[in-house]
Design an enzyme around this catalytic site. Structure first.
Site, PDB file in Angstrom:
ATOM      1  N   CYS A 189      -4.527   2.099  -5.610  1.00 20.70           N
ATOM      2  CA  CYS A 189      -3.729   2.420  -6.794  1.00 20.70           C
ATOM      3  C   CYS A 189      -3.635   3.946  -6.877  1.00 20.70           C
ATOM      4  CB  CYS A 189      -4.383   1.859  -8.047  1.00 20.70           C
ATOM      5  SG  CYS A 189      -3.482   2.270  -9.555  1.00 20.70           S
ATOM      6  N   CYS A 239       4.549   3.681 -10.171  1.00 18.01           N
ATOM      7  CA  CYS A 239       3.575   3.096  -9.229  1.00 18.01           C
ATOM      8  C   CYS A 239       3.286   4.171  -8.190  1.00 18.01           C
ATOM      9  CB  CYS A 239       4.169   1.840  -8.597  1.00 18.01           C
ATOM     10  SG  CYS A 239       3.096   1.110  -7.356  1.00 18.01           S
ATOM     11  N   GLY A 240       2.071   4.687  -8.206  1.00 19.35           N
ATOM     12  CA  GLY A 240       1.741   5.846  -7.365  1.00 19.35           C
ATOM     13  C   GLY A 240       1.897   5.574  -5.878  1.00 19.35           C
ATOM     14  N   THR A 241       1.401   4.409  -5.443  1.00 18.23           N
ATOM     15  CA  THR A 241       1.528   4.090  -4.012  1.00 18.23           C
ATOM     16  C   THR A 241       2.989   3.859  -3.655  1.00 18.23           C
ATOM     17  OG1 THR A 241       0.965   1.810  -4.625  1.00 18.23           O
ATOM     18  CG2 THR A 241      -0.782   3.151  -3.631  1.00 18.23           C
TER      19      THR A 241
HETATM   20  N1  LIG Z   1       0.275  -3.547  -8.132  1.00 22.58           N
HETATM   21  C1  LIG Z   1      -0.311  -2.917  -6.944  1.00 22.58           C
HETATM   22  C2  LIG Z   1      -1.653  -2.266  -7.307  1.00 22.58           C
HETATM   23  C3  LIG Z   1      -1.487  -1.112  -8.284  1.00 22.58           C
HETATM   24  C4  LIG Z   1      -0.746   0.028  -7.625  1.00 22.58           C
HETATM   25  C5  LIG Z   1      -0.068   1.015  -8.551  1.00 22.58           C
HETATM   26  N2  LIG Z   1      -0.328   0.904  -9.950  1.00 22.58           N
HETATM   27  C6  LIG Z   1      -0.230   2.452  -8.058  1.00 22.58           C
HETATM   28  O1  LIG Z   1      -0.274   3.398  -8.884  1.00 22.58           O
HETATM   29  O2  LIG Z   1      -0.277   2.637  -6.824  1.00 22.58           O
HETATM   30  C7  LIG Z   1      -0.550  -3.986  -5.867  1.00 22.58           C
HETATM   31  O3  LIG Z   1      -0.818  -5.148  -6.214  1.00 22.58           O
HETATM   32  O4  LIG Z   1      -0.484  -3.623  -4.681  1.00 22.58           O
END
Ligand SMILES: N[C@H](CCC[C@H](N)C(=O)O)C(=O)O
Length: 334
Positions: free
Chosen positions: A84, A238-240
């Protein structure tokens, strides 16, 4: 024993979480309790703990050398993710403050990632830079079965999903499906249609789900990313996904960006900066630079939280949220 649990409500670019440091407990919670806690407290529309959240960031001790702690990510639906990006910035701030260190590593599911405090984005808007890696385009790593089980999908159509969009699938290491689109498509219904479908738990293209993002190129080193997240739905950011989108922007749009250049990434929750690198080993990795806001400190009896009862919860506001909103207000609408 009515054990109280302390959590910090945090966010990175409006992607909000409850940060839960397990070292406060005599024994860490088991996975089932962590899952139930996340499902209960993250609920939106007044059904969860205060305004709810996009997930829970679980902090534990790390056994690895030069690593200040470990982060696990539980989505609002209780599923665990490998990474995350927005959350890691807030965990970095939490661990850095606790240990009076500014540059260190945090253990995540597949890697101990570098983190570093950087200059505040604005008054009372602390900021961190975090490493996003490892990166893989491999369909198996992504849990993807598309285009007759193609081993990679990079800037290609997936006719089963859309007649005209071209997609790139990349794991950083959580899975992302990314399409570059025009503004009308960015704000239109297609992202929700594809996001809901790919995360319905029944489709055979991404049986384990996938984060789906549409990206609009705004200009040189400037993109807008909108994401439908696996295990959550639409989030402010969503950072990633913003990191994966920046990688694809560099690989596919060298006319307006390149490696090692600072990219401004706007999102519905604000703005972050990214830099895309290619290491000596040819591997890609990204820097994700953005706010690490602590909104409030929350206390609640643990047994209540596990029983979906928030009547005894209490909160102490930090004042940082209004500073963050002032920062967002300064972002040009361009
Ligand atoms: N929902 C994502 C996890 C949270 C990633 C997101 N909130 C970020 O900031 O990267 C998943 O299931 O792969």
């Amino acid at each position: 024993m009515l054990m109280a649990v302390k959590m910090i409500k945090v966010h990175g670019s409006g992607n909000d979480f409850y940060l839960l440091d397990q070292t406060q407990f005599p024994e860490p919670l088991n996975d089932q309790d962590l899952q139930q806690l996340a499902i209960n407290i993250c609920k939106r529309d007044g059904a969860g703990l205060y305004e709810g959240a996009d997930g829970v960031l679980v902090v534990d001790k790390s056994e690895h050398p030069q690593v200040l702690g470990r982060m696990r990510v539980i989505n609002a639906d209780g599923t665990e993710a490998s990474m995350c990006g927005n959350g890691l910035r807030t965990v970095a701030r939490y661990l850095g403050t606790q240990n009076s260190q500014e540059a260190f590593r945090v253990q995540t599911m597949y890697a101990d990632l570098k983190v570093q405090a950087v200059a505040d984005f604005a008054k009372q808007v602390p900021a961190f830079s975090v490493e996003i890696s490892p990166v893989s385009f491999d369909a198996q790593t992504l849990g993807m079965h598309a285009n007759h089980d193609a081993t990679t999908i990079i800037n290609e159509k997936i006719p089963a999903l859309s007649a005209d969009l071209k997609f790139s699938a990349v794991a950083v290491p959580n899975p992302h499906l990314i399409a570059f689109v025009d503004h009308d498509t960015l704000v239109g219904p297609e992202l929700g249609r594809i996001g809901k479908w790919m995360n319905d738990g029944q489709n055979d293209i991404f049986p384990d789900g996938v984060n789906v993002s549409f990206v609009e190129v705004l200009g040189k080193n400037s993109i807008f990313v909108r994401t439908f997240e696996r295990g959550v739905g639409f989030t402010n950011a969503c950072g990633t996904a913003m990191s994966a989108s920046s990688l694809m922007y560099v690989l596919l749009h060298q006319e307006s960006t390149d490696f090692n250049q600072e990219i401004h990434v706007k999102n519905p929750g604000g703005m972050v900066k990214t830099v895309v690198h290619q290491g000596a080993d040819e591997e890609y990795w990204m820097e994700l630079i953005g706010n690490a806001t602590f909104v409030k400190i929350v206390m609640i009896p643990l047994s209540d939280a596990l029983a979906d009862d928030f009547s005894q919860a209490s909160a102490t506001v930090t004042g940082e949220q209004s500073a963050y909103e002032d920062f967002v207000a300064t972002l040009t609408t361009a």
